[in-house]
Enzyme design. Structure first.
Site, PDB file in Angstrom:
ATOM      1  N   HIS A 270     -72.035 -62.427  34.748  1.00  0.00           N
ATOM      2  CA  HIS A 270     -72.543 -62.318  33.383  1.00  0.00           C
ATOM      3  C   HIS A 270     -72.125 -63.539  32.586  1.00  0.00           C
ATOM      4  CE1 HIS A 270     -73.384 -60.728  29.398  1.00  0.00           C
ATOM      5  NE2 HIS A 270     -74.211 -59.920  30.031  1.00  0.00           N
ATOM      6  N   ASP A 327     -76.734 -53.853  35.511  1.00  0.00           N
ATOM      7  CA  ASP A 327     -77.861 -53.625  36.417  1.00  0.00           C
ATOM      8  C   ASP A 327     -77.435 -53.191  37.816  1.00  0.00           C
ATOM      9  OD1 ASP A 327     -79.864 -54.373  34.556  1.00  0.00           O
ATOM     10  OD2 ASP A 327     -79.349 -56.473  34.854  1.00  0.00           O
TER      11      ASP A 327
HETATM   12  N1  CMC Z   1     -73.907 -64.471  42.925  1.00  0.00           N
HETATM   13  C1  CMC Z   1     -73.329 -65.600  43.384  1.00  0.00           C
HETATM   14  N2  CMC Z   1     -72.890 -66.601  42.602  1.00  0.00           N
HETATM   15  C2  CMC Z   1     -73.028 -66.447  41.277  1.00  0.00           C
HETATM   16  C3  CMC Z   1     -73.597 -65.300  40.713  1.00  0.00           C
HETATM   17  C4  CMC Z   1     -74.040 -64.279  41.585  1.00  0.00           C
HETATM   18  N3  CMC Z   1     -74.610 -63.167  41.116  1.00  0.00           N
HETATM   19  N4  CMC Z   1     -73.604 -65.424  39.366  1.00  0.00           N
HETATM   20  C5  CMC Z   1     -73.060 -66.614  39.070  1.00  0.00           C
HETATM   21  N5  CMC Z   1     -72.690 -67.229  40.237  1.00  0.00           N
HETATM   22  C6  CMC Z   1     -72.018 -68.524  40.352  1.00  0.00           C
HETATM   23  C7  CMC Z   1     -72.995 -69.672  40.240  1.00  0.00           C
HETATM   24  O1  CMC Z   1     -73.509 -70.036  41.491  1.00  0.00           O
HETATM   25  C8  CMC Z   1     -72.124 -70.744  39.637  1.00  0.00           C
HETATM   26  O2  CMC Z   1     -71.306 -71.265  40.673  1.00  0.00           O
HETATM   27  P1  CMC Z   1     -70.737 -72.789  40.641  1.00  0.00           P
HETATM   28  O3  CMC Z   1     -70.066 -72.953  39.301  1.00  0.00           O
HETATM   29  O4  CMC Z   1     -69.782 -72.816  41.785  1.00  0.00           O
HETATM   30  O5  CMC Z   1     -71.940 -73.665  40.797  1.00  0.00           O
HETATM   31  C9  CMC Z   1     -71.210 -69.971  38.681  1.00  0.00           C
HETATM   32  O6  CMC Z   1     -71.140 -68.641  39.239  1.00  0.00           O
HETATM   33  C10 CMC Z   1     -71.717 -69.889  37.257  1.00  0.00           C
HETATM   34  O7  CMC Z   1     -73.068 -69.510  37.294  1.00  0.00           O
HETATM   35  P2  CMC Z   1     -74.085 -69.817  36.122  1.00  0.00           P
HETATM   36  O8  CMC Z   1     -75.454 -69.518  36.593  1.00  0.00           O
HETATM   37  O9  CMC Z   1     -73.816 -71.150  35.523  1.00  0.00           O
HETATM   38  O10 CMC Z   1     -73.558 -68.777  35.049  1.00  0.00           O
HETATM   39  P3  CMC Z   1     -74.390 -68.057  33.954  1.00  0.00           P
HETATM   40  O11 CMC Z   1     -73.472 -67.678  32.880  1.00  0.00           O
HETATM   41  O12 CMC Z   1     -75.592 -68.839  33.559  1.00  0.00           O
HETATM   42  O13 CMC Z   1     -74.888 -66.783  34.796  1.00  0.00           O
HETATM   43  C11 CMC Z   1     -76.113 -64.879  35.279  1.00  0.00           C
HETATM   44  C12 CMC Z   1     -75.097 -65.528  34.350  1.00  0.00           C
HETATM   45  C13 CMC Z   1     -76.239 -63.409  34.860  1.00  0.00           C
HETATM   46  C14 CMC Z   1     -77.462 -65.556  35.103  1.00  0.00           C
HETATM   47  C15 CMC Z   1     -75.640 -64.974  36.750  1.00  0.00           C
HETATM   48  O14 CMC Z   1     -74.372 -64.394  36.908  1.00  0.00           O
HETATM   49  C16 CMC Z   1     -76.634 -64.381  37.735  1.00  0.00           C
HETATM   50  O15 CMC Z   1     -77.591 -65.048  38.123  1.00  0.00           O
HETATM   51  N6  CMC Z   1     -76.442 -63.088  38.176  1.00  0.00           N
HETATM   52  C17 CMC Z   1     -77.380 -62.427  39.030  1.00  0.00           C
HETATM   53  C18 CMC Z   1     -78.535 -61.839  38.223  1.00  0.00           C
HETATM   54  C19 CMC Z   1     -78.100 -60.656  37.384  1.00  0.00           C
HETATM   55  O16 CMC Z   1     -77.443 -59.733  37.856  1.00  0.00           O
HETATM   56  N7  CMC Z   1     -78.530 -60.628  36.111  1.00  0.00           N
HETATM   57  C20 CMC Z   1     -78.234 -59.542  35.181  1.00  0.00           C
HETATM   58  C21 CMC Z   1     -77.344 -60.004  34.065  1.00  0.00           C
HETATM   59  S1  CMC Z   1     -76.614 -58.675  33.110  1.00  0.00           S
HETATM   60  C22 CMC Z   1     -77.798 -57.731  32.335  1.00  0.00           C
HETATM   61  C23 CMC Z   1     -79.037 -58.427  31.908  1.00  0.00           C
HETATM   62  O17 CMC Z   1     -79.021 -59.391  31.166  1.00  0.00           O
HETATM   63  O18 CMC Z   1     -80.064 -57.972  32.330  1.00  0.00           O
END
Ligand code: CMC
Length: 393
Positions: A270, A327
């Site tokens: 998140h 989720d």
């Molecule tokens: N699985 C594997 N690696 C992950 C994941 C994951 N689910 N989420 C983040 N990371 C890693 C990412 O690869 C990155 O690694 P590095 O720094 O080594 O390159 C690091 O964590 C930071 O990721 P980011 O994409 O820069 O972080 P963010 O704050 O933009 O991500 C997120 C938030 C929700 C988009 C992401 O965690 C994600 O894609 N999760 C999976 C999709 C998901 O479950 N979404 C629902 C969010 S909660 C409710 C909603 O909004 O609907």
């Protein structure tokens, strides 16, 4: 003019002031209008929580019954909208349909003559809350080729939804109080989450002074994305894949850790929470409860729990502060209710409506409601010349 700061994804930019939802990502705290979400999930109903978010305070008994009455009064959807539904391909995703339908609501329900601005806003938000729920159930019935079930005035908001979804002339729907409570809690947990992607979209589009239906339609489009609300559908699809592969989540965890692989563990991570999402905790407990009272066993819940156990102990997930988000477990509750997988994000959208509306209203009532207009840092060419087409190599 001046120095423009680059902030990808606006991770460190406050776009507004707000008195609606408080989040502490380090400690995993979520409060609506100051009230912990756990307390609302335990004691409130979705309609009452919607009132709280939109109006700022919990309603009195009279205010709540008036609000519920209004929601009932506005629950019908214009009959001509059936034609609209019928002409979408059967394979169309319900989120695409919903976003279009909500935008179309403005044409079917134009501004009423003689209303004050406040009255106009109130009627629009009531229509949205009530009709989006009716349209969601309608879309489901039509996708199955079944007759639409109309809302009934003697049923509550949530009970009406379940009835419109599952009642049929050959098998009348028997309301289950535990499922009804679960639906209330599910929607309360989704009701607002400060400046998330879809809410920011509603505020951004709204800041151009477009009508509220169009702004909400933009929110629905943003929510559809798999990194946002679309994740709830993707989680179940991922758990089903793990099940098909014999139930072992290890290859999926390995894939999620691989930097060269875009795959992510759905329902994990998140932007704000760097600890367990408080909503996920309630949702997980609700999975157990709902399955127990319905006397059901869902093998996907076992897979999800096992996956969580392994992932949270894994150094990659620990170092990146990745924990289950809302989720991760929500789909198991929805499956138990009989909601089809492709409707999961629609369920999220109905729940998020009060938040979108409250946030739009807060923006619109701010005397300094500025047009959202972020800047950029230009990195393209600056000295090109026009080359006639015959001379381009
Ligand atoms: N699985 C594997 N690696 C992950 C994941 C994951 N689910 N989420 C983040 N990371 C890693 C990412 O690869 C990155 O690694 P590095 O720094 O080594 O390159 C690091 O964590 C930071 O990721 P980011 O994409 O820069 O972080 P963010 O704050 O933009 O991500 C997120 C938030 C929700 C988009 C992401 O965690 C994600 O894609 N999760 C999976 C999709 C998901 O479950 N979404 C629902 C969010 S909660 C409710 C909603 O909004 O609907």
């Amino acid at each position: 003019t001046g120095v423009i700061t680059l902030d990808p994804g606006f991770a460190n930019t406050g776009s507004c002031t707000s008195a609606i939802t408080f989040m502490d990502g380090e400690q995993g705290i979520l409060r609506y209008r100051g009230i912990p979400v756990q307390e609302l999930a335990e004691k409130s109903t979705f309609v009452e929580t919607a009132y709280l978010l939109i109006n700022g305070d919990l309603p009195t008994r009279n205010q709540l019954s008036r609000f519920s009455e209004l929601l009932n009064e506005h629950s019908l959807v214009h009959e001509d909208m059936h034609l609209f539904f019928n002409n979408f391909p059967r394979s169309a995703h319900p989120m695409g349909i919903l976003s279009s339908m909500v935008n179309a609501l403005r044409s079917f329900y134009p501004t009423l003559e003689g209303l004050t601005e406040k009255e106009e806003i109130n009627i629009t938000l009531t229509r949205l809350l009530s009709k989006v729920r009716t349209m969601a159930a309608m879309a489901y019935k039509m996708s199955r080729g079944h007759a639409v079930v109309y809302p009934r005035p003697n049923l509550s908001y949530c009970a009406n939804f379940l009835n419109m979804m599952f009642d049929s002339p050959v098998k009348p729907y028997k309301m289950d109080e535990d499922l009804l409570r679960a639906l209330n809690v599910f929607w309360i947990l989704h009701a607002d989450h400060e400046q998330n992607c879809s809410t920011a979209a509603v505020r951004l589009v709204g800041s151009a002074r477009v009508n509220l239906y169009a702004a909400i339609s933009a929110g629905i489009a943003a929510l559809w994305g798999p990194l946002h609300g679309g994740a709830n559908q993707k989680v179940i699809e991922m758990l089903e894949m793990i099940q098909e592969n014999g139930g072992d989540a290890t290859p999926f965890i390995k894939k999620a850790k691989d930097r060269n692989d875009p795959f992510r563990l759905m329902g994990f991570g998140h932007r704000v929470y760097k600890t367990y999402d408080p909503r996920a905790k309630i949702m997980k407990e609700m999975c157990d409860k709902v399955l127990r009272v319905l006397n059901l066993h869902d093998p996907l819940l076992d897979i999800a729990k096992k996956l969580e156990e392994v992932a949270v102990e894994d150094p990659y997930f620990k170092d990146h502060n990745l924990y289950p988000n809302v989720d991760f477990y929500s789909g198991i509750v929805l499956r138990a209710m009989g909601i089809p997988t492709n409707m999961f994000t629609v369920m999220f959208a109905i729940g998020r409506l009060p938040g979108w509306i409250a946030q739009w209203k807060e923006g619109a009532s701010d005397p300094n409601w500025k047009l959202y207009r972020p800047r950029q840092i230009y990195i393209g060419r600056t000295d090109s010349r026009f080359v006639p087409i015959d001379e381009r190599g």
